[in-house]
Design a protein around this motif. Structure first.
Motif, PDB file in Angstrom:
ATOM      1  N   SER A 164       0.841  -1.199   0.000  1.00 14.27           N
ATOM      2  CA  SER A 164       0.000   0.000   0.000  1.00 14.27           C
ATOM      3  C   SER A 164       0.875   1.247   0.000  1.00 14.27           C
ATOM      4  O   SER A 164       2.098   1.159   0.109  1.00 14.27           O
ATOM      5  CB  SER A 164      -0.923   0.001   1.220  1.00 14.27           C
ATOM      6  N   ASN A 165       0.220   2.395  -0.105  1.00 20.60           N
ATOM      7  CA  ASN A 165       0.892   3.702  -0.054  1.00 20.60           C
ATOM      8  C   ASN A 165       2.003   3.834  -1.092  1.00 20.60           C
ATOM      9  O   ASN A 165       3.105   4.286  -0.772  1.00 20.60           O
ATOM     10  CB  ASN A 165       1.420   3.990   1.355  1.00 20.60           C
ATOM     11  N   GLY A 195      -3.877   1.871  -5.341  1.00 22.28           N
ATOM     12  CA  GLY A 195      -4.501   1.703  -4.024  1.00 22.28           C
ATOM     13  C   GLY A 195      -3.752   0.696  -3.194  1.00 22.28           C
ATOM     14  O   GLY A 195      -2.683   0.949  -2.689  1.00 22.28           O
ATOM     15  N   ARG A 196      -4.310  -0.494  -3.115  1.00 18.69           N
ATOM     16  CA  ARG A 196      -3.741  -1.545  -2.288  1.00 18.69           C
ATOM     17  C   ARG A 196      -3.671  -2.824  -3.105  1.00 18.69           C
ATOM     18  O   ARG A 196      -4.571  -3.146  -3.858  1.00 18.69           O
ATOM     19  CB  ARG A 196      -4.632  -1.745  -1.078  1.00 18.69           C
ATOM     20  N   VAL A 197      -2.591  -3.569  -2.909  1.00 10.09           N
ATOM     21  CA  VAL A 197      -2.392  -4.856  -3.583  1.00 10.09           C
ATOM     22  C   VAL A 197      -2.256  -5.921  -2.509  1.00 10.09           C
ATOM     23  O   VAL A 197      -1.501  -5.747  -1.549  1.00 10.09           O
ATOM     24  CB  VAL A 197      -1.130  -4.845  -4.468  1.00 10.09           C
ATOM     25  N   GLY A 232      13.538   8.056 -10.777  1.00 10.01           N
ATOM     26  CA  GLY A 232      13.295   8.731  -9.502  1.00 10.01           C
ATOM     27  C   GLY A 232      13.150   7.745  -8.370  1.00 10.01           C
ATOM     28  O   GLY A 232      13.554   6.587  -8.461  1.00 10.01           O
ATOM     29  N   LEU A 233      12.512   8.237  -7.310  1.00 10.27           N
ATOM     30  CA  LEU A 233      12.273   7.409  -6.132  1.00 10.27           C
ATOM     31  C   LEU A 233      10.869   6.812  -6.181  1.00 10.27           C
ATOM     32  O   LEU A 233       9.924   7.477  -6.592  1.00 10.27           O
ATOM     33  CB  LEU A 233      12.401   8.240  -4.854  1.00 10.27           C
ATOM     34  N   PHE A 234      10.778   5.570  -5.727  1.00 15.12           N
ATOM     35  CA  PHE A 234       9.501   4.888  -5.560  1.00 15.12           C
ATOM     36  C   PHE A 234       9.442   4.412  -4.116  1.00 15.12           C
ATOM     37  O   PHE A 234      10.467   4.124  -3.515  1.00 15.12           O
ATOM     38  CB  PHE A 234       9.374   3.677  -6.495  1.00 15.12           C
ATOM     39  N   GLY A 235       8.248   4.316  -3.609  1.00 14.65           N
ATOM     40  CA  GLY A 235       8.095   3.829  -2.256  1.00 14.65           C
ATOM     41  C   GLY A 235       6.783   3.093  -2.100  1.00 14.65           C
ATOM     42  O   GLY A 235       5.845   3.283  -2.877  1.00 14.65           O
ATOM     43  N   PHE A 236       6.724   2.237  -1.100  1.00 14.71           N
ATOM     44  CA  PHE A 236       5.500   1.529  -0.750  1.00 14.71           C
ATOM     45  C   PHE A 236       5.668   0.942   0.640  1.00 14.71           C
ATOM     46  O   PHE A 236       6.776   0.812   1.147  1.00 14.71           O
ATOM     47  CB  PHE A 236       5.164   0.421  -1.770  1.00 14.71           C
TER      48      PHE A 236
END
Length: 192
Positions: free
Chosen positions: A61-62, A83-85, A104-108
């Motif tokens: 998520s996020n 959304g959410r996986v 770039g940057l990715f986040g979760f």
């Protein structure tokens, strides 16, 4: 009345402790793809368990970063990067691939629920960077691996060139700390 109030406070504290003990850690994963600027590809998640692995789920998520489209799922997987996986280990190949623009940057965030008893076989969640032909890009293999075994702490390995993983304080732990501080303040006030 005072005794009832004390019992109520103790019950609330006990519930907070129980809730925080049952919740698994939340991990924040950051992926830096600056070295791959100008390329497109996938953040590819695989959730694979051995044949006799205990039931488990991974919730992603996020998501942040230059996500493109809703993502592709296969096997015991549902949701999208918007959304959410949720990935389960109920079938052999459980995958979520999120198309991205590298550079770039990715986040979760990721959380796990693992059933079973200590000694049961485990499940791994891996993250790889893939190009549009589904070949590894940037690294020769997975950049993050979570090894999950029932009854044991999660094992986390990363490729430090591309990814970092941090445990995030659980909301239940923060609430429990606040409640404990409040309880100490009340007791101190009453003792005066």
């Amino acid at each position: 009345m005072t005794r009832l109030r004390t019992l109520l406070v103790l019950l609330v504290l006990w519930c907070g402790v129980a809730a925080s003990a049952l919740a698994g850690p939340i991990y924040r994963v950051t992926v830096d793809t600056a070295a791959l600027a100008g390329q497109g590809g996938y953040l590819d998640f695989l959730f694979l368990g051995l044949q006799d692995a205990a039931p488990a789920t991974a919730t992603l998520s996020n998501f942040t970063g230059a996500l493109e489209g809703g993502g592709v799922t296969a096997g015991d997987a549902s949701g999208s990067g918007a959304g959410r996986v949720i990935l389960g280990n109920g079938s052999g190949w459980n995958e979520f691939a999120q198309h991205v623009g590298f550079g770039g940057l990715f986040g979760f965030d990721v959380t796990f629920e693992v059933g079973g008893a200590a000694g049961d076989s485990g499940t791994n969640l891996t993250l790889a960077l893939l190009d549009d032909a589904f070949q590894y890009v940037g690294a020769a293999g997975d950049i993050v691996t979570f090894a999950l075994l029932p009854g044991q702490a999660d094992g986390v390995t990363t490729d430090g060139n591309f990814a970092t993983v941090q445990a995030v304080p659980e909301p239940g732990s923060v609430a429990l700390l606040a409640l404990g501080l409040l309880g100490m303040a009340v007791l101190r006030r009453r003792s005066r």
